[in-house]
Design a protein around this motif. Sequence first.
Motif, PDB file in Angstrom:
ATOM      1  N   LYS A 138      72.165 -14.900  54.498  1.00  8.52           N
ATOM      2  CA  LYS A 138      73.087 -15.187  55.584  1.00  8.52           C
ATOM      3  C   LYS A 138      74.398 -15.711  55.013  1.00  8.52           C
ATOM      4  N   PRO A 139      75.490 -15.576  55.793  1.00  9.21           N
ATOM      5  CA  PRO A 139      76.787 -16.085  55.311  1.00  9.21           C
ATOM      6  C   PRO A 139      76.689 -17.561  54.930  1.00  9.21           C
ATOM      7  N   GLY A 140      77.186 -17.899  53.754  1.00  6.02           N
ATOM      8  CA  GLY A 140      77.175 -19.292  53.321  1.00  6.02           C
ATOM      9  C   GLY A 140      75.894 -19.706  52.643  1.00  6.02           C
ATOM     10  N   GLU A 141      74.895 -18.824  52.633  1.00  8.26           N
ATOM     11  CA  GLU A 141      73.614 -19.177  52.005  1.00  8.26           C
ATOM     12  C   GLU A 141      73.726 -18.985  50.505  1.00  8.26           C
ATOM     13  N   ASP A 142      73.181 -19.903  49.748  1.00  9.74           N
ATOM     14  CA  ASP A 142      73.212 -19.839  48.290  1.00  9.74           C
ATOM     15  C   ASP A 142      72.184 -18.834  47.824  1.00  9.74           C
ATOM     16  N   ALA A 143      72.590 -17.908  46.959  1.00  8.64           N
ATOM     17  CA  ALA A 143      71.665 -16.886  46.447  1.00  8.64           C
ATOM     18  C   ALA A 143      70.536 -17.505  45.651  1.00  8.64           C
ATOM     19  N   ASN A 144      70.714 -18.748  45.186  1.00  9.35           N
ATOM     20  CA  ASN A 144      69.676 -19.386  44.390  1.00  9.35           C
ATOM     21  C   ASN A 144      68.619 -20.083  45.253  1.00  9.35           C
ATOM     22  N   ASP A 145      68.763 -19.978  46.590  1.00  9.38           N
ATOM     23  CA  ASP A 145      67.797 -20.626  47.469  1.00  9.38           C
ATOM     24  C   ASP A 145      66.420 -19.993  47.379  1.00  9.38           C
ATOM     25  N   SER A 146      66.336 -18.753  46.941  1.00 10.91           N
ATOM     26  CA  SER A 146      65.070 -18.041  46.849  1.00 10.91           C
ATOM     27  C   SER A 146      64.363 -18.407  45.548  1.00 10.91           C
ATOM     28  N   VAL A 147      63.217 -19.058  45.666  1.00 14.55           N
ATOM     29  CA  VAL A 147      62.474 -19.485  44.471  1.00 14.55           C
ATOM     30  C   VAL A 147      60.990 -19.165  44.625  1.00 14.55           C
ATOM     31  N   LEU A 148      60.682 -18.108  45.359  1.00 15.55           N
ATOM     32  CA  LEU A 148      59.283 -17.750  45.610  1.00 15.55           C
ATOM     33  C   LEU A 148      58.500 -17.555  44.323  1.00 15.55           C
TER      34      LEU A 148
END
Length: 209
Positions: A14-24
């Motif tokens: 989503k706009p403004g979301e950090d690409a590093n938020d995904s840590v599955l």
Amino acid sequence: MKGILSLLKSKVQKPGEDANDSVLFTTAFASLGVDESLLAPWEARAVEVGAKRLPRNRGGKLLQSLWAKDKYMAHLDQGAVERMERFFQFASIPPNRDVIRQDEYGNFMVVLLSGTIAVDRIQPWGEQLRLAETRPGDILGEMSLLDSGMRFSACTTLTDCEVAVLSAEAMDEMMAQDPQLAASLVALLARKLSLRLRVVSARLSENQR
């Protein structure tokens, strides 16, 4: 596996979301209670086996050529594979090196680009069973990357080999930056893995007779 696929498909940045938020994938081992000190990451294994960096243009061309001939991976068109290349590391490895060791925890998978790798398993009673001698295009270690479990077998180079390596960190980057591509890759890996496990299961059953 369905849970992973659902998460991948729903992980649209989503706009403004950090690409590093995904840590599955990078947090999967910890969520199962695996001590980080027990992990064998590619960076450490590369040093142990004397791996040398392979030019990305060569590694990428080999990966594209091999996957174009694979009945499963060919579902990824050339554009998809080209987008995927930046998430891989490419390396050359000398003969007689253990790229993967049985019963370790490893958070990376390997695509063999050239050469031959032996896949062996030590049975509970001590016998060493050769499960396969892989060919270029074969994928190794994806089961542990997907389920965060222990390595089922050992993978040793029999010749000079060139490989493409995908780590858990890179898989998370792909999931964050190109979720549809990541979902497609996981689905195709699951299909190939299921087929290979059926073959290995039949081989082990025959060996026990």
